[in-house]
Design an enzyme around this catalytic site. Structure first.
Site, PDB file in Angstrom:
ATOM      1  N   GLY A  83     -18.878   8.454   0.314  1.00 15.58           N
ATOM      2  CA  GLY A  83     -17.729   8.555  -0.946  1.00 15.58           C
ATOM      3  C   GLY A  83     -18.118   7.662  -1.873  1.00 15.58           C
ATOM      4  N   ASN A  84     -17.023   7.407  -2.711  1.00 13.09           N
ATOM      5  CA  ASN A  84     -17.061   6.492  -3.870  1.00 13.09           C
ATOM      6  C   ASN A  84     -17.805   5.209  -3.709  1.00 13.09           C
ATOM      7  OD1 ASN A  84     -15.819   7.509  -6.482  1.00 13.09           O
ATOM      8  ND2 ASN A  84     -13.980   7.726  -5.143  1.00 13.09           N
ATOM      9  N   VAL A  85     -17.106   4.372  -2.914  1.00 18.51           N
ATOM     10  CA  VAL A  85     -17.808   2.998  -2.675  1.00 18.51           C
ATOM     11  C   VAL A  85     -19.311   3.120  -2.095  1.00 18.51           C
ATOM     12  CG1 VAL A  85     -17.642   0.746  -1.755  1.00 18.51           C
ATOM     13  CG2 VAL A  85     -15.490   2.274  -2.590  1.00 18.51           C
ATOM     14  N   ALA A  86     -19.366   3.940  -1.235  1.00 21.08           N
ATOM     15  CA  ALA A  86     -20.764   4.012  -0.551  1.00 21.08           C
ATOM     16  C   ALA A  86     -21.995   4.463  -1.321  1.00 21.08           C
ATOM     17  CB  ALA A  86     -20.501   5.073   0.489  1.00 21.08           C
ATOM     18  N   TYR A  87     -21.222   5.428  -2.304  1.00 23.80           N
ATOM     19  CA  TYR A  87     -22.484   5.918  -3.567  1.00 23.80           C
ATOM     20  C   TYR A  87     -22.908   4.790  -4.210  1.00 23.80           C
ATOM     21  CZ  TYR A  87     -24.366   8.209  -7.425  1.00 23.80           C
ATOM     22  OH  TYR A  87     -25.162   8.445  -8.424  1.00 23.80           O
TER      23      TYR A  87
ATOM     24  N   GLY B  42     -19.989   7.462   5.865  1.00 25.10           N
ATOM     25  CA  GLY B  42     -18.918   8.179   4.561  1.00 25.10           C
ATOM     26  C   GLY B  42     -19.793   7.800   3.472  1.00 25.10           C
TER      27      GLY B  42
ATOM     28  N   LYS C 254       0.845  -1.209   0.133  1.00 27.37           N
ATOM     29  CA  LYS C 254      -0.173   0.068   0.192  1.00 27.37           C
ATOM     30  C   LYS C 254       0.817   0.952  -0.091  1.00 27.37           C
ATOM     31  CE  LYS C 254      -4.669   1.091   0.612  1.00 27.37           C
ATOM     32  NZ  LYS C 254      -5.731   0.296   0.175  1.00 27.37           N
TER      33      LYS C 254
HETATM   34  P1  NAD Z   1     -13.713   8.065  -0.795  1.00 28.24           P
HETATM   35  O1  NAD Z   1     -12.578   8.926  -0.083  1.00 28.24           O
HETATM   36  O2  NAD Z   1     -14.690   8.299  -1.830  1.00 28.24           O
HETATM   37  O3  NAD Z   1     -14.660   8.224   0.645  1.00 28.24           O
HETATM   38  C1  NAD Z   1     -14.566   8.217   1.794  1.00 28.24           C
HETATM   39  C2  NAD Z   1     -15.493   9.063   2.403  1.00 28.24           C
HETATM   40  O4  NAD Z   1     -15.625   8.936   3.955  1.00 28.24           O
HETATM   41  C3  NAD Z   1     -15.260  10.500   2.147  1.00 28.24           C
HETATM   42  O5  NAD Z   1     -16.520  11.173   1.777  1.00 28.24           O
HETATM   43  C4  NAD Z   1     -14.968  11.176   3.695  1.00 28.24           C
HETATM   44  O6  NAD Z   1     -15.445  12.602   3.614  1.00 28.24           O
HETATM   45  C5  NAD Z   1     -15.684  10.150   4.479  1.00 28.24           C
HETATM   46  N1  NAD Z   1     -15.384  10.498   5.858  1.00 28.24           N
HETATM   47  C6  NAD Z   1     -13.945  10.305   6.131  1.00 28.24           C
HETATM   48  N2  NAD Z   1     -13.930  10.281   7.948  1.00 28.24           N
HETATM   49  C7  NAD Z   1     -15.326  10.183   8.009  1.00 28.24           C
HETATM   50  C8  NAD Z   1     -15.708  10.203   9.378  1.00 28.24           C
HETATM   51  N3  NAD Z   1     -15.192  10.258  10.344  1.00 28.24           N
HETATM   52  N4  NAD Z   1     -17.158  10.191   9.531  1.00 28.24           N
HETATM   53  C9  NAD Z   1     -17.916  10.364   8.316  1.00 28.24           C
HETATM   54  N5  NAD Z   1     -17.363  10.410   6.865  1.00 28.24           N
HETATM   55  C10 NAD Z   1     -16.076  10.305   6.959  1.00 28.24           C
HETATM   56  O7  NAD Z   1     -13.129   6.569  -0.448  1.00 28.24           O
HETATM   57  P2  NAD Z   1     -13.552   5.244  -1.063  1.00 28.24           P
HETATM   58  O8  NAD Z   1     -12.767   4.887  -2.297  1.00 28.24           O
HETATM   59  O9  NAD Z   1     -15.110   5.197  -1.146  1.00 28.24           O
HETATM   60  O10 NAD Z   1     -13.404   4.145   0.115  1.00 28.24           O
HETATM   61  C11 NAD Z   1     -13.978   4.075   1.239  1.00 28.24           C
HETATM   62  C12 NAD Z   1     -13.517   3.070   1.980  1.00 28.24           C
HETATM   63  O11 NAD Z   1     -13.413   1.884   1.371  1.00 28.24           O
HETATM   64  C13 NAD Z   1     -11.880   3.283   2.502  1.00 28.24           C
HETATM   65  O12 NAD Z   1     -11.607   2.700   3.927  1.00 28.24           O
HETATM   66  C14 NAD Z   1     -11.134   2.628   1.501  1.00 28.24           C
HETATM   67  O13 NAD Z   1      -9.807   1.973   1.858  1.00 28.24           O
HETATM   68  C15 NAD Z   1     -11.978   1.105   1.375  1.00 28.24           C
HETATM   69  N6  NAD Z   1     -12.044   0.773   0.047  1.00 28.24           N
HETATM   70  C16 NAD Z   1     -12.156   1.052  -0.788  1.00 28.24           C
HETATM   71  C17 NAD Z   1     -12.255   0.451  -2.344  1.00 28.24           C
HETATM   72  C18 NAD Z   1     -12.394   1.112  -3.697  1.00 28.24           C
HETATM   73  O14 NAD Z   1     -12.639   0.540  -4.749  1.00 28.24           O
HETATM   74  N7  NAD Z   1     -12.311   2.435  -3.749  1.00 28.24           N
HETATM   75  C19 NAD Z   1     -11.479  -0.798  -2.254  1.00 28.24           C
HETATM   76  C20 NAD Z   1     -11.516  -1.570  -0.940  1.00 28.24           C
HETATM   77  C21 NAD Z   1     -11.705  -0.769   0.278  1.00 28.24           C
END
Ligand code: NAD
Length: 369
Positions: free
Chosen positions: A182-186, A180, A80
């Protein structure tokens, strides 16, 4: 504790500190274990308060990738990267190209991708400097943003956990607290909304929350309030360490299933969840969709093959629950045990010597020509 002693803890192979004054790059790349193949893991950009905090995060995340790829059945090791900086203010072409050159200098031992704070566009700047990057846009024959695939896998894992807790994988009518936006949550929220779940969401940024309220009829709560929400399922999709001594007693959900990496502050919190009767779907198993997606680029990317593999996460999670019940251990420990057993089995098979054309043995063949 010194950095080398910390590396001894889980037997990390290599930690590389990257600095470039002209672009302002400050990054750390951690390679945990390459028994199964090159270390693949995303590059996270985050305004860490200290180098110490960044190092702790990258070490935890790199080992998480070793377990994740091993559990997913991929021939990849764990690594990482973290880039110290604010993704809303500190991004530039020079910064990502400088980072790309650091990745290139590792000669393929580490392959990067997106993570929190980095995007497909950032990967394209890295790609200007190195081939050892995945998740570049499909226009380059790459797999693009992994988030939709990660979300599909989390959705499958969440259904398996719901089945364990409620006797049915159906999520229609369930209240799901999403941390959260973000990207995945959406993309996860889209699946959940389509199935008829009720969403309660939070994020540090108002604009991220607004999208969920408008598109998925979600109810918004303050970041600190998400742990107290009366919900069936708690879904962590922000950062790690959020299942801890303070939060586990507050949870009112029967299931924890989300994309965030390293959700447990410590392995003992997996037991705390079991004690409270909460079904926890191990994070590194259900969020493997992203790495399964980018790993497919190593064979020539095929979306259909990827989605079929990711769909099997439903059965994988059920299998982990079955092993945990049989062995009397937590699902987290069961998943870790299965991953470590696979690495050990492959390590043993690989001890057999195979001649390599670059090896000194070529002299033996050369005698006949
Ligand atoms: P992202 O940056 O798009 O979303 C993360 C969101 O969490 C952001 O909107 C941020 O403002 C919010 N956030 C941060 N701290 C917070 C808190 N204390 N309370 C509320 N919201 C908060 O990232 P992502 O790509 O959606 O990834 C989300 C998680 O999933 C991460 O832990 C990442 O490591 C994990 N993940 C992502 C992927 C991927 O394909 N992107 C794959 C495996 C794991």
């Amino acid at each position: 504790m010194s950095i080398l002693s910390r590396m001894q803890d889980f037997d990390y192979e290599q930690v590389v500190f990257c600095q470039d004054a002209s672009s302002g790059l400050k990054a750390i790349i951690a390679i945990h274990d390459t028994t199964l193949g090159p270390a693949l893991g995303g590059a996270r950009m985050w305004p860490y308060a200290s180098e110490e905090e960044a190092l702790t995060d990258v070490l935890r995340l790199a080992r998480g990738m070793t377990l994740k790829s091993a559990a997913a059945g991929l021939d990849l090791g764990g690594g990482k990267a973290v880039i110290i900086g604010d993704p809303r203010k500190d991004k530039s072409e020079a910064l990502f190209r400088a980072f790309g050159r650091c990745v290139a200098s590792l000669g393929g031992r580490y392959i990067t991708a997106e993570d929190v704070g980095t995007t497909v566009q950032d990967m394209e700047m890295i790609y200007q400097e190195t081939d050892f990057v995945t998740g570049v846009s499909p226009a380059f024959g790459s797999s693009g943003n992994p988030a939709p695939v990660t979300a599909f896998g989390v959705y499958q894992g969440m259904r398996a956990a719901a089945e364990k807790a409620f006797g049915t994988p159906e999520l229609r009518g369930r209240a799901i607290a999403v941390q959260g936006c973000g990207n995945v949550a959406y993309h996860l929220a889209r699946h959940l909304h389509e199935e008829g779940a009720r969403l309660i969401v939070t994020d540090l940024y108002e604009d991220n929350v607004r999208r969920f309220v408008q598109e998925f009829e979600a109810e918004a709560v303050a970041p600190e309030a998400i742990y107290d929400v009366q919900a069936d399922i708690f879904s962590p999709n922000a950062l790690g360490g959020i299942l801890n001594d303070e939060t586990v007693p507050r949870l009112r959900a029967r299931v924890v299933a989300g994309a965030a990496n390293n959700q447990l502050a410590d392995a003992r919190h997996a037991a705390a969840l079991v004690e409270r009767g909460i079904v926890y779907a191990p994070d590194f198993v259900i969020n493997a969709g992203g790495v399964i997606n980018v790993a497919d680029e190593l064979y020539g990317y095929n979306r259909e093959r990827v989605m079929k593999k990711v769909e099997t996460l439903y059965d994988k999670v059920k299998h982990i629950f079955a092993v945990a019940d049989r062995e009397g251990i937590t699902p987290h420990d069961a998943a870790e045990r299965l991953a470590l057993e696979r690495i050990e089995a492959v390590r043993r098979v690989r001890k057999r010597f195979l001649a390599d054309p670059k090896h000194a043995l070529r002299g033996l063949s050369a005698r006949r020509t």
